[in-house]
Scaffold this motif. Structure first.
Motif, PDB file in Angstrom:
ATOM      1  N   HIS A  58      -5.059   1.031   1.162  1.00 33.06           N
ATOM      2  CA  HIS A  58      -5.543  -0.353   1.345  1.00 33.06           C
ATOM      3  C   HIS A  58      -4.411  -1.383   1.312  1.00 33.06           C
ATOM      4  O   HIS A  58      -4.678  -2.574   1.325  1.00 33.06           O
ATOM      5  CB  HIS A  58      -6.565  -0.689   0.252  1.00 33.06           C
ATOM      6  CG  HIS A  58      -7.822   0.121   0.322  1.00 33.06           C
ATOM      7  ND1 HIS A  58      -8.782  -0.064   1.281  1.00 33.06           N
ATOM      8  CD2 HIS A  58      -8.268   1.141  -0.452  1.00 33.06           C
ATOM      9  CE1 HIS A  58      -9.787   0.797   1.089  1.00 33.06           C
ATOM     10  NE2 HIS A  58      -9.486   1.536   0.045  1.00 33.06           N
ATOM     11  N   LYS A  59      -3.167  -0.902   1.243  1.00 34.96           N
ATOM     12  CA  LYS A  59      -1.993  -1.788   1.186  1.00 34.96           C
ATOM     13  C   LYS A  59      -2.069  -2.750  -0.008  1.00 34.96           C
ATOM     14  O   LYS A  59      -2.020  -3.968   0.129  1.00 34.96           O
ATOM     15  CB  LYS A  59      -1.814  -2.560   2.495  1.00 34.96           C
ATOM     16  CG  LYS A  59      -1.772  -1.631   3.686  1.00 34.96           C
ATOM     17  CD  LYS A  59      -1.180  -2.246   4.916  1.00 34.96           C
ATOM     18  CE  LYS A  59      -0.983  -1.244   6.040  1.00 34.96           C
ATOM     19  NZ  LYS A  59      -1.849  -0.062   6.042  1.00 34.96           N
ATOM     20  N   LEU A  60      -2.217  -2.147  -1.198  1.00 39.91           N
ATOM     21  CA  LEU A  60      -2.366  -2.927  -2.431  1.00 39.91           C
ATOM     22  C   LEU A  60      -1.266  -2.540  -3.415  1.00 39.91           C
ATOM     23  O   LEU A  60      -0.717  -1.441  -3.338  1.00 39.91           O
ATOM     24  CB  LEU A  60      -3.721  -2.634  -3.093  1.00 39.91           C
ATOM     25  CG  LEU A  60      -4.965  -2.777  -2.230  1.00 39.91           C
ATOM     26  CD1 LEU A  60      -6.204  -2.333  -3.006  1.00 39.91           C
ATOM     27  CD2 LEU A  60      -5.128  -4.221  -1.767  1.00 39.91           C
ATOM     28  N   ASP A  61      -1.013  -3.447  -4.358  1.00 42.77           N
ATOM     29  CA  ASP A  61      -0.090  -3.152  -5.455  1.00 42.77           C
ATOM     30  C   ASP A  61      -0.834  -2.240  -6.441  1.00 42.77           C
ATOM     31  O   ASP A  61      -1.760  -2.683  -7.125  1.00 42.77           O
ATOM     32  CB  ASP A  61       0.295  -4.501  -6.099  1.00 42.77           C
ATOM     33  CG  ASP A  61       1.119  -4.311  -7.353  1.00 42.77           C
ATOM     34  OD1 ASP A  61       1.356  -3.162  -7.754  1.00 42.77           O
ATOM     35  OD2 ASP A  61       1.510  -5.355  -7.931  1.00 42.77           O
TER      36      ASP A  61
ATOM     37  N   GLY B  46     -14.823   4.885  -9.912  1.00 44.36           N
ATOM     38  CA  GLY B  46     -14.753   3.588  -9.247  1.00 44.36           C
ATOM     39  C   GLY B  46     -13.384   2.990  -9.516  1.00 44.36           C
ATOM     40  O   GLY B  46     -12.573   3.571 -10.238  1.00 44.36           O
ATOM     41  N   TRP B  47     -13.119   1.837  -8.929  1.00 45.96           N
ATOM     42  CA  TRP B  47     -11.824   1.189  -9.188  1.00 45.96           C
ATOM     43  C   TRP B  47     -11.949  -0.306  -8.992  1.00 45.96           C
ATOM     44  O   TRP B  47     -12.912  -0.788  -8.372  1.00 45.96           O
ATOM     45  CB  TRP B  47     -10.721   1.769  -8.295  1.00 45.96           C
ATOM     46  CG  TRP B  47     -10.938   1.722  -6.800  1.00 45.96           C
ATOM     47  CD1 TRP B  47     -11.750   2.546  -6.068  1.00 45.96           C
ATOM     48  CD2 TRP B  47     -10.326   0.826  -5.859  1.00 45.96           C
ATOM     49  NE1 TRP B  47     -11.667   2.227  -4.734  1.00 45.96           N
ATOM     50  CE2 TRP B  47     -10.803   1.179  -4.572  1.00 45.96           C
ATOM     51  CE3 TRP B  47      -9.420  -0.227  -5.973  1.00 45.96           C
ATOM     52  CZ2 TRP B  47     -10.408   0.500  -3.404  1.00 45.96           C
ATOM     53  CZ3 TRP B  47      -9.015  -0.901  -4.815  1.00 45.96           C
ATOM     54  CH2 TRP B  47      -9.517  -0.531  -3.549  1.00 45.96           C
ATOM     55  N   CYS B  48     -11.010  -1.038  -9.574  1.00 49.45           N
ATOM     56  CA  CYS B  48     -11.003  -2.470  -9.315  1.00 49.45           C
ATOM     57  C   CYS B  48      -9.573  -2.930  -9.057  1.00 49.45           C
ATOM     58  O   CYS B  48      -8.603  -2.259  -9.440  1.00 49.45           O
ATOM     59  CB  CYS B  48     -11.650  -3.257 -10.451  1.00 49.45           C
ATOM     60  SG  CYS B  48     -10.766  -3.257 -11.997  1.00 49.45           S
ATOM     61  N   TYR B  49      -9.479  -4.054  -8.350  1.00 52.96           N
ATOM     62  CA  TYR B  49      -8.187  -4.643  -7.999  1.00 52.96           C
ATOM     63  C   TYR B  49      -8.223  -6.105  -8.419  1.00 52.96           C
ATOM     64  O   TYR B  49      -9.186  -6.828  -8.093  1.00 52.96           O
ATOM     65  CB  TYR B  49      -7.979  -4.534  -6.483  1.00 52.96           C
ATOM     66  CG  TYR B  49      -6.614  -4.987  -6.003  1.00 52.96           C
ATOM     67  CD1 TYR B  49      -5.454  -4.399  -6.490  1.00 52.96           C
ATOM     68  CD2 TYR B  49      -6.486  -6.004  -5.052  1.00 52.96           C
ATOM     69  CE1 TYR B  49      -4.207  -4.803  -6.049  1.00 52.96           C
ATOM     70  CE2 TYR B  49      -5.243  -6.411  -4.595  1.00 52.96           C
ATOM     71  CZ  TYR B  49      -4.110  -5.811  -5.098  1.00 52.96           C
ATOM     72  OH  TYR B  49      -2.869  -6.205  -4.655  1.00 52.96           O
ATOM     73  N   GLY B  50      -7.230  -6.514  -9.187  1.00 53.11           N
ATOM     74  CA  GLY B  50      -7.259  -7.889  -9.670  1.00 53.11           C
ATOM     75  C   GLY B  50      -5.863  -8.392  -9.990  1.00 53.11           C
ATOM     76  O   GLY B  50      -4.858  -7.726  -9.703  1.00 53.11           O
ATOM     77  N   SER B  51      -5.816  -9.550 -10.605  1.00 50.72           N
ATOM     78  CA  SER B  51      -4.521 -10.133 -10.964  1.00 50.72           C
ATOM     79  C   SER B  51      -3.922  -9.343 -12.130  1.00 50.72           C
ATOM     80  O   SER B  51      -4.634  -8.640 -12.860  1.00 50.72           O
ATOM     81  CB  SER B  51      -4.713 -11.594 -11.378  1.00 50.72           C
ATOM     82  OG  SER B  51      -5.521 -11.643 -12.524  1.00 50.72           O
ATOM     83  N   GLU B  52      -2.642  -9.496 -12.290  1.00 57.68           N
ATOM     84  CA  GLU B  52      -1.926  -8.801 -13.375  1.00 57.68           C
ATOM     85  C   GLU B  52      -2.600  -9.040 -14.736  1.00 57.68           C
ATOM     86  O   GLU B  52      -2.783  -8.112 -15.524  1.00 57.68           O
ATOM     87  CB  GLU B  52      -0.517  -9.384 -13.434  1.00 57.68           C
ATOM     88  CG  GLU B  52       0.582  -8.398 -13.671  1.00 57.68           C
ATOM     89  CD  GLU B  52       1.917  -9.116 -13.552  1.00 57.68           C
ATOM     90  OE1 GLU B  52       2.495  -9.399 -14.612  1.00 57.68           O
ATOM     91  OE2 GLU B  52       2.362  -9.435 -12.420  1.00 57.68           O
TER      92      GLU B  52
END
Ligand code: PLP
Length: 352
Positions: free
Chosen positions: A65-68, A220-226
């Protein structure tokens, strides 16, 4: 004690050996054969603790997904992440906001955290950004938006999502629950990555339970700020994903051909049911997910209750959505070809 325990979709019918399970928005095709093989290969190392940091899976998700990947956390289903986010950011005296027919877990998670669930009305079973904003108060800590939403199947556009975020005070966390993102074909849809990159107060949650067909493994997973990811990493259990789940998830995301096949299968049946059911007088709410909400008469011989009983008699399990304030509707998942054929002919017989 104010919490009514979550009741999942039925999985069996008395007297029926074989049932067609369309009550839980599960994958029609099941997981990639590669995921099944990876799961099996883990049987040699069940005595070992899994990688508590889910490193390989996060790296693979980052690449796909081109994510950090350092800003991804994996959980035991996205449910666990929704619960952890609520527990971390809301408590007694705080409000948790979601829309009228929004996924039930938001209200349950809010109550479990001691916070107050608040719902904003929808317009034609679509989340309404203005109504959500009108219900924001100085007590609001989290806004949950399932996009697309279960059980309505509707979504709001990238522009509307951005408008919602843009008008929210910065101290409110916007959780975009994109459990069904992989099914959505609409050009104006955005799962949430762009907003996570734009703001520190946005988290996107995703799951392997739907298009990836791994609901039983709880991944599952999540993507968020540091900052948010740091908090979730502090409050989660150290080994919140099992080794077999991590291995199967990793193999599953490396088989995107399987995901494309699942998406095409879903699209084919969404179109077909959208064409066929209105012809026999059943209203279909527009859906971009792997399920459809069907609207029946309010009561009498053609009500949703009558339809549910009729389908059950034919060995077909649909989902009653009374607890979503949609008593005249039934939700049905997209299943295999023969299951959809059986659903269509049962519904035709019911209407006749
Ligand atoms: C909108 C939505 N979010 C989250 C979930 C939770 O999925 P899981 O915990 O299996 O990842 C579901 C499951 O049906 C859902 O419909």
């Amino acid at each position: 004690m104010d919490i009514s325990p979550y009741v999942g979709g039925r999985a069996a019918i008395d007297g029926h050996q074989q049932v067609i399970r369309l009550a839980s928005n599960e994958s029609a095709l099941g997981p990639s054969p590669r995921a099944i093989a990876a799961y099996g290969a883990e049987s040699d190392s069940l005595h070992r603790y899994p990688d508590g940091g889910a490193t390989d899976l996060r790296d693979a998700l980052g690449e796909l997904h081109k994510l950090d990947s350092t800003r991804i956390v994996c959980g035991a289903g996205s449910d666990e992440l929704l619960q952890l986010l609520t527990k971390s950011y809301a408590g007694p005296g705080d409000e948790v906001l979601y829309s009228q027919h929004g996924f039930l877990v938001y209200a349950l998670a809010a109550l479990a955290a001691g916070a107050t669930p608040v719902s904003a009305p929808e317009t034609n079973c679509h989340s309404d950004v203005d109504a959500l904003l009108a219900h924001v108060s100085d007590k609001t800590r989290i806004v949950f938006l399932a996009n697309p939403n279960n059980p309505t199947g509707s979504y709001i556009s990238r522009a509307e999502l951005r408008r919602l975020w843009g008008a929210l005070p910065e101290n409110i966390l916007l959780v975009i629950d994109a459990a069904y993102a992989e099914f959505v074909m609409a050009d104006d849809y955005e799962a949430g990555v762009e907003l996570v990159e734009a703001g520190r107060n946005v988290v996107m949650t995703r799951t392997f339970s739907k298009i990836y067909g791994l609901a039983s493994l709880r991944l599952g997973w999540c993507y968020g700020s540091e900052e948010v990811i740091d908090v979730i990493n502090r409050v989660r259990g150290p080994f919140n994903n099992t080794g077999p789940a991590l291995a199967a998830g990793l193999a599953a995301i490396k088989d995107q051909d399987h995901i494309d096949t699942a998406r095409r299968h879903n699209d084919k049946w969404l179109r077909r049911l959208n064409q066929e059911l209105p012809k026999i007088g059943i209203e279909v709410l527009p859906s971009v997910c792997n399920f459809l909400l069907l609207r029946f008469a309010e009561d009498g011989a053609h009500s949703s209750k009558a339809a549910d009983a009729f389908l059950t008699g034919r060995g077909i399990l649909a989902r009653n959505v009374d607890n979503y304030h949609l008593p005249d509707c039934l939700r049905v998942s997209i299943g295999l070809d023969h299951e959809m054929d059986a659903l269509l002919s049962a519904l035709k017989e019911f209407v006749a």
